[in-house]
Design an enzyme around this catalytic site. Structure first.
Site, short mmCIF file in Angstrom:
data_model
loop_
_atom_site.label_atom_id
_atom_site.label_comp_id
_atom_site.label_asym_id
_atom_site.label_seq_id
_atom_site.Cartn_x
_atom_site.Cartn_y
_atom_site.Cartn_z
N LYS A 21 96.40 19.91 48.09
CA LYS A 21 97.01 18.96 49.03
C LYS A 21 97.33 17.64 48.33
O LYS A 21 98.42 17.11 48.47
CB LYS A 21 96.04 18.74 50.20
CG LYS A 21 96.55 17.81 51.27
CD LYS A 21 95.89 18.10 52.61
CE LYS A 21 94.56 17.42 52.79
NZ LYS A 21 94.67 15.98 53.06
N ARG A 122 92.40 4.69 60.72
CA ARG A 122 92.17 4.70 59.27
C ARG A 122 92.61 3.36 58.68
O ARG A 122 93.77 2.97 58.82
CB ARG A 122 92.96 5.85 58.59
CG ARG A 122 92.85 7.20 59.26
CD ARG A 122 91.58 7.93 58.94
NE ARG A 122 91.31 8.13 57.53
CZ ARG A 122 91.73 9.18 56.82
NH1 ARG A 122 92.48 10.11 57.37
NH2 ARG A 122 91.39 9.31 55.55
N GLN A 168 93.48 6.89 46.49
CA GLN A 168 94.65 6.56 47.32
C GLN A 168 95.09 5.12 47.05
O GLN A 168 96.28 4.86 46.86
CB GLN A 168 94.31 6.75 48.80
CG GLN A 168 94.05 8.20 49.16
CD GLN A 168 93.73 8.41 50.62
OE1 GLN A 168 93.56 7.46 51.37
NE2 GLN A 168 93.65 9.66 51.03
N ASP A 318 85.41 14.78 49.15
CA ASP A 318 85.75 15.60 50.32
C ASP A 318 84.79 16.78 50.51
O ASP A 318 84.82 17.44 51.54
CB ASP A 318 87.19 16.10 50.20
CG ASP A 318 88.18 14.95 50.29
OD1 ASP A 318 87.86 13.93 50.93
OD2 ASP A 318 89.27 15.05 49.70
N ARG A 349 82.41 11.19 58.76
CA ARG A 349 81.84 12.46 58.29
C ARG A 349 80.33 12.40 58.08
O ARG A 349 79.69 13.45 57.97
CB ARG A 349 82.55 12.94 57.01
CG ARG A 349 83.93 13.46 57.30
CD ARG A 349 84.59 14.09 56.09
NE ARG A 349 85.91 14.59 56.44
CZ ARG A 349 86.93 14.70 55.60
NH1 ARG A 349 86.77 14.35 54.33
NH2 ARG A 349 88.10 15.17 56.00
N ARG A 391 88.13 19.38 57.68
CA ARG A 391 87.01 19.80 56.80
C ARG A 391 85.75 20.07 57.60
O ARG A 391 84.93 20.92 57.23
CB ARG A 391 86.78 18.75 55.71
CG ARG A 391 88.02 18.57 54.81
CD ARG A 391 87.68 17.96 53.48
NE ARG A 391 88.87 17.34 52.90
CZ ARG A 391 89.83 17.99 52.25
NH1 ARG A 391 89.75 19.29 52.08
NH2 ARG A 391 90.87 17.34 51.76
#
Ligand code: S3P
Length: 432
Positions: A21, A122, A168, A318, A349, A391
């Protein structure tokens, strides 16, 4: 969509996991910035990466899909077109953070990026700050969240230290730097994935790394020969976990990307004494252009708990929730520290994995920056809410296969963001 995963007997067989990805997003964006058409082999066709294709189309790139292959004819570094309305990034955090790097360099043009309900939670302040220093104008809701408005300018080269290791944010600054007025340096507190750097090197850009700092010199144009996208190690990680946890399993995963900055999880699993064979890239200190691949041969076996500290976190970011799942089956304690970033992913998460696994019978505690799991010989099972996070949905599915009573995953459709055929692949490996 809710799906129930019953305890599995053994997983066996071989499989090619979907394309990466992260690399797919970068391939589409860099191809749109390039001067000549770029052929992309094995682009990931999933919800997030489709958002990227639509975004670059809205900016004037032509995208032709030919089965598994794409051809993108870009607009060039400084000639993105102003779209009629906002650019819809959907659920794709990587698109939201990378694209403004390019847009910031479109002198005098204005753009708005927006997306789904989860993307509006985000944070984007980390990219707003360096892009403003470079001379672009940006506005975010409450100073931090999408919709994000970007007004491009003639950019200045800067030297910038990131507070948190983030591929990022680093990539956003590197993309902006291509059109700045000199050499830009970005430093980060720990190494993060370096796909952008590798692709820029292959596109003829003068870029080099010195420890945790990367310097890129501005360029007239990008010339990218073509990109072949390897299998996604983050998608493979779910199958690796299933293979390691379910007794009797033996899996062969073909052509998985094994770039050193992405294989932290595999190194940690090996440290936990899990059986994963493969030719993982070694860290040499040099920036290379290539994205290495390897088959991974996975077998069930007993695990030992481990400690994961801050330096390792970006290299397995991740996959950290999966370590909590492995920890439930391991001897002793599994602890993850320095991972506060997990709280600002597609969902929180840390909360999601701790509440989710506890609901399945795990002995697990949350910390501000991670979690601690005491191995209790396995998991009972129950219901796990994916909270709209791909995920977490896939983690719930693997937990079900390895549990004593099975797991119902609430919101399994979220997996389509990165791995559309996930449930079908699991069924096949379970002999269904
Ligand atoms: C990504 C970087 C990571 C990762 C995300 C993809 C990328 O985010 O969690 O899934 O493609 O650069 P951060 O850079 O914010 O840590």
């Amino acid at each position: 969509m809710n799906v129930r995963f019953e305890p599995a007997r053994a997983l066996s067989g071989e499989l090619r996991v979907p394309a990466d990805k992260s690399i797919s997003h970068r391939a589409a964006i860099l191809a749109a910035m390039a001067s000549e058409p770029v052929r992309i082999e094995r682009y990931l066709h999933a919800a997030d990466t489709t958002s990227t294709l639509n975004a670059v189309r809205a900016l004037g790139a032509l995208v032709e899909v030919r089965g598994d292959e794409l051809v993108v004819r870009g607009t060039g570094l400084r000639d993105a077109g102003e779209p009629d309305g906002p650019i819809d990034v959907g659920n794709a955090g990587t698109l939201l953070r990378l694209l403004p790097g390019w847009l910031a360099a479109q002198d005098g043009c204005s753009f708005t990026l927006d997306g789904d309900e989860s993307i509006r939670r985000r944070p984007v302040d980390r990219i707003v700050e360096p892009l403003r220093q470079m001379g672009a104008e940006l506005h975010a809701s409450e100073g931090r969240f999408p919709p994000l408005q970007v007004r491009g300018a003639r950019l200045r080269a800067i030297s910038y230290e990131l507070d948190v290791a983030s591929a990022q944010v680093k990539s956003c600054v590197l993309l902006a730097a291509l059109a700045a007025d000199g050499a830009t340096t970005v430093g980060e507190p720990a190494r993060s994935r370096d796909h952008t750097e590798r692709m820029l090197l292959r596109a003829g850009v003068a870029i080099h790394r010195n420890g945790r700092r990367v310097t890129v010199v501005n360029a007239d144009e990008l010339l990218l020969d073509g990109v072949s996208v390897p299998g996604d190690p983050s998608s493979a990680a779910f199958l690796v976990a299933a293979g390691v946890l379910v007794p009797g399993s033996r899996l062969l995963l073909r052509d998985v990307g094994v770039n050193w900055t992405r294989t932290g999880f595999l190194r940690i699993v090996r440290r936990m004494r899990g059986i994963v064979l493969g030719d993982l890239e070694q860290e040499t200190g040099e920036l290379v252009g290539e994205e290495p691949v390897s088959d991974l041969d996975v077998a069930h076996g007993a695990l030992e708990g481990t400690l994961v500290e801050a330096d390792e976190v970006p290299l397995a970011i991740d996959e950290l929730p999966l370590l909590a799942l492995l920890g439930c089956f391991a001897e002793g304690e599994t602890v993850v520290q320095g991972a506060q970033e997990l709280r600002v992913k597609e969902s929180d998460r840390i909360a999601g994995v701790v509440d989710g696994l506890r609901g399945l019978g795990a002995d697990v505690e949350a910390a501000d920056d991670g979690f601690a799991v005491r191995g209790s010989g396995g998991l009972r099972g129950g219901v796990l809410d994916a909270r709209g996070d791909h995920r977490m949905a896939m983690l719930g599915a693997v937990a079900g296969l390895a549990s004593r009573e099975g797991v119902e995953v609430i919101g399994m459709d979220a997996a389509a963001v990165s791995y559309p055929g996930f449930v079908a692949d699991l069924e096949r490996l379970c002999g269904g």
